[in-house]
Write an enzyme that holds these catalytic residues in place. Sequence first.
Site, PDB file in Angstrom:
ATOM      1  CD  GLU A   1       5.010 -21.276  11.261  1.00  0.00           C
ATOM      2  OE1 GLU A   1       5.104 -21.637  12.443  1.00  0.00           O
ATOM      3  OE2 GLU A   1       4.073 -20.579  10.833  1.00  0.00           O
TER       4      GLU A   1
ATOM      5  CD  GLU B   1      -3.062  -0.740   0.074  1.00  0.00           C
ATOM      6  OE1 GLU B   1      -3.153   0.417  -0.370  1.00  0.00           O
ATOM      7  OE2 GLU B   1      -3.741  -1.684  -0.353  1.00  0.00           O
TER       8      GLU B   1
END
Length: 272
Positions: free
Chosen positions: A109, A78
């Site tokens: 992960e 963004e």
Amino acid sequence: MSTESRNPRSYGLDHMSAEEIVRLMDEEEYSVLRALQKVQPLLAQAVERVAGAFASGGRIVYVGAGTSGRIAAADAAEMPPTFGVDPKRFVALVAGGPAAAGSAVEDMEDDEHMAIEMLNELDLSLDDVVIGVAASGKTPFTISAIRHANQKGVWTCGIANNKNTPLVKEAILGIVLDTGPEVLTGSTRLKAGTAQKLALNRISTGAMVLSGKVIENLMVDVTPKNSKLKQRCIRIVRELTNATEEEARHELERCNWNTRCVVERLREGARR
């Protein structure tokens, strides 16, 4: 870990009506803002550090896995349209690579070496900052990245939803968003994820404000790539100058829709 413990208020979740589920989730969300309010001074420190890194030409590197990684990727994505910054200035390293930003690759992960490799590919400098996000505070990928950045002398921040965890201890600035147990046990995309998103909102937005990317409360560096955003640019010019809608559009078209340029030029002309 509090994020993995059972929430006594939702023991009977499977017997609740739709309205009861929504009401309970609404009530539980209050803990998100309470958690953020408790760490306001720490978030402010992060804002200032990120603003300083940005001013010196450094990058803001988010690191995360699973939900945390996807939240970090969304915040980084963004920044260019909102503040007109180079996409390379805000970067998200997600366990599993770019594909993991849009789909679940949860087994990655635990890959500590991947985090190191991804950071090395960025060729970190002392002007950069690295922000690791993990609800558990124990994610090997994220901890490895923070540890590696520390070894290179890069400033680090760790954001977790559990106290006294490795991520919080390893980072130079540790921030605990203590949102407690989830309505759906262990589903940290709920309160924990919401708190992480709000924390990153504060850090990135605050840093851009301090960096001069905002005039009053208007995003004058917005990149208008559609009609809605072009209308926003017109409104911003009209808010900050005496231009009519037609004048604002004309000037923006002349300046390739560079709102800051138009505002500064019109303000300078008004002072003469």
